[in-house]
Design a protein around this motif. Structure first.
Motif, PDB file in Angstrom:
ATOM      1  N   GLN A 496     -19.361  71.407 -18.063  1.00 13.71           N
ATOM      2  CA  GLN A 496     -20.000  72.840 -18.077  1.00 13.71           C
ATOM      3  C   GLN A 496     -20.983  72.421 -19.514  1.00 13.71           C
ATOM      4  O   GLN A 496     -22.373  72.562 -19.541  1.00 13.71           O
ATOM      5  N   LYS A 499     -24.095  70.295 -18.706  1.00 12.88           N
ATOM      6  CA  LYS A 499     -25.019  70.770 -17.668  1.00 12.88           C
ATOM      7  C   LYS A 499     -25.906  71.461 -18.764  1.00 12.88           C
ATOM      8  O   LYS A 499     -27.392  72.076 -18.764  1.00 12.88           O
ATOM      9  N   GLU A 500     -25.528  72.499 -19.746  1.00 11.80           N
ATOM     10  CA  GLU A 500     -26.296  72.914 -20.752  1.00 11.80           C
ATOM     11  C   GLU A 500     -27.245  71.697 -21.497  1.00 11.80           C
ATOM     12  O   GLU A 500     -28.738  72.094 -21.792  1.00 11.80           O
TER      13      GLU A 500
END
Ligand code: SF4
Length: 579
Positions: A496, A499-500
């Motif tokens: 995550q 992805k950010e």
């Protein structure tokens, strides 16, 4: 510092000065390296003309370079594309990346313009500016042969020197920094080649954890049919896709007028292997080895190249295709754009070029003489100059690769949202629409595609910043690469958080493009795809794309990205909110 070096080497070609600078830990954590770091370093320069001497040309490696992370011996080159006017990056494999990192730097930022042709030689001993008038005009192999005794080489050929808008920077081992014309940016700086030769080892924070993560990636690679299966890319290279695209009836043929080419069997993976006794080859240290070469070491073409010099120009001769690929590599030109420009030009004049004519036109393009002067500008400018702009099959000026969007609607959307123009690799929806990886999606539906594309763009931006090869995703996932990165750097990353970071990079790129006038009008396919069907048959219907559904899904993408309906930023200070 683990993973990174925390240093950038700046080189001003005008004054022939070089100096090192620190890169802050915050910046490296926020942008990783490669594409992300390069894009961040472009802030403030993104509106300059690509050929302005002040325009930076950035070679950036990532935190996994120099380690044994699978497929991570890569670097990214970033600048503004003279072909598209967009921010531009392209990654390439090879020893060059390791030897650059081995100089104790995460990036090399080149600016200025040398009055006379020059080669940079960067070693532990310092930076040498070597005048090379004798190399100007030489092909890439001639240049590499003249310099390789000094280290790993990245060079341009005559196309880059002459400002061909799709000129490549070529790595000494044959890998290309292709598509957007960064070879022409290098040529405008009077820079023929960069040679690097460092060997400082990269420190890994937690060796045991790193080795475990590496074994996980290797296990997933071995279990992947797309990588190591009977018909996988390790066996036949990317031309393994030729038969698949033919079966799916989405092989762009004769400038995208049709989507099936009966001669494609001549250049399929098995056909290439049997004609050239092709053997495995690939990027330095990569366990997959998806590239192929002859027993004498000559590089054989990849899928996009065989398809575009083949079907897109109606050429069934493997010999002509292989010669065209070799010629482009020697002259330092992108094969996709070169072939697609020839195809658009061929449709305008009513006859696609064939056989020896292709080779003559490629040489003329690199030298910008005769018809080659117009062809050197790419398909958009050439078609416009000839009064047939609708025959240029590109998005934002970047020629479309070899996946017909009428056969994969996610690909149709991804071509348009790509920040570097009509590129298949920003989101690569072919992975789920055709290869069923990680799960299959309906290729003839737009449903849910906006979200899938946005996530894939973010994921790929992260992997481009590590820098690893996107083909890794045919087996592994961001999960294993987050683990490798955490072990290498000692900083915890999750899929995550990666992805950010990818999202930040994609939005920064988009902001630069919007600042240069790009908006919804540029996120569109050529009209042909909404008006003309592909080649239906064998139970597969290839209708034109429904323009209403396309527009709807594009608006959904804008909402997911937090953009206005015009595809722009509501907040003019977006960049100031980013690290
Ligand atoms: S999978 Fe192919 S392109 Fe990717 S790093 Fe390996 S050899 Fe290079």
């Amino acid at each position: 510092m683990f993973g990174w070096t925390g240093t950038i080497l700046n080189i001003d070609l005008s004054s022939r000065a070089a100096w090192r600078e620190d890169l802050s830990v915050e910046l490296l954590h926020a942008y990783l390296g490669g594409r992300g770091l390069g894009v961040r370093l472009m802030r403030g320069f993104h509106a300059l003309d690509p050929f302005d001497p002040v325009m930076p040309l950035i070679f950036a490696v990532g935190p996994l370079c120099g380690t044994s992370a699978p497929t991570a011996a890569r670097l990214t080159v970033v600048s503004r594309s003279p072909l598209t006017g967009t921010i531009y990056d392209c990654s390439a494999g090879g020893r060059f990346a390791w030897r650059l990192k081995g100089l104790g730097v995460d990036a090399l930022r080149l600016s200025g313009r040398s009055e006379t042709p020059v080669t940079l030689v960067v070693t532990a001993g310092g930076v040498e500016f070597v005048d090379v008038p004798e190399l100007w005009g030489q092909t890439v192999p001639e240049t590499v042969a003249a310099l390789s005794g000094r280290g790993s080489v990245a060079a341009i050929g005559p196309a880059g020197e002459n400002g061909v808008l799709f000129a490549n920077i070529m790595m000494g081992e044959g890998n290309s920094v292709g598509r957007g014309g960064l070879g022409a940016v290098m040529g405008a700086k009077g820079l023929k080649a960069v040679v690097v030769n460092g060997d400082i080892p990269v420190a890994v924070a937690d060796r045991e954890r790193f080795d475990r993560a590496r074994q996980d990636v290797m296990r997933l690679f071995r279990a992947s049919p797309v990588i190591f299966g009977e018909l996988g890319i390790a066996e036949y290279g990317t031309p393994a896709l030729v038969d698949l695209m033919r079966q799916r009836r989405m092989a762009p043929t004769e400038n995208f007028r049709h989507t099936v080419f009966e001669g494609s069997a001549n250049y399929s993976g098995p056909a290439i292997r049997s004609a050239y006794q092709a053997k495995k080859d690939g990027c330095y240290g990569c366990p997959i080895q998806c590239k192929k070469s002859t027993p004498r070491g000559e590089h054989l073409p990849e899928y996009e190249t065989v398809s575009h010099f083949g079907a897109l120009n109606g050429i069934a001769s493997l010999d002509v295709i292989v010669k065209s690929n070799t010629l482009c590599n020697e002259l330092g030109m992108d094969t996709i754009s070169a072939a697609a420009t020839l195809s658009a030009w061929g449709e305008v004049r009513g006859r696609f070029p064939g056989g020896e004519e292709v080779q003559r036109l490629l040489v003329d393009t690199a030298l910008r003489r005769g018809d080659g002067e117009l062809l050197s500008l790419g398909s958009r400018r050439a078609a416009r100059a000839l009064g047939r702009p609708e025959l240029s099959m590109e998005v934002k000026g970047l020629e479309l690769p070899a996946y017909d969007p009428r056969g994969a609607y996610g690909m149709a959307l991804a071509y348009c949202t790509s920040n570097r123009g009509g590129c298949h690799l920003r989101a690569y929806p072919i992975s789920h629409e055709i290869l069923r990886k990680p799960v299959a999606t309906d290729r003839f539906s737009f449903s849910g595609k906006a979200r899938i594309i946005a996530i894939a763009e973010d994921t790929n931006a992260a992997i481009d910043s590590l820098v690893a090869c996107k083909f890794s995703f045919f087996g592994a996932t961001l999960e294993e690469y987050a683990e490798l990165l955490s072990a290498a750097t000692g900083t915890e990353y999750t899929p995550q958080s990666l992805k950010e970071i990818g999202r930040r990079i994609c939005l920064t790129e988009r902001f630069y493009n919007c600042a240069n006038g790009f908006d919804v009008k540029d996120d569109c396919l050529p009209a042909r795809f909404f008006a003309e069907p592909g080649s239906s048959g064998e139970g597969v219907d290839i209708p034109p794309i429904d323009r209403g559904r396309f527009d709807e899904e594009l608006q959904k993408y804008y909402r997911i990205r937090g953009l206005t309906p015009a595809g722009t930023f509501a907040d003019p200070d977006f960049l100031l909110t980013q690290p």
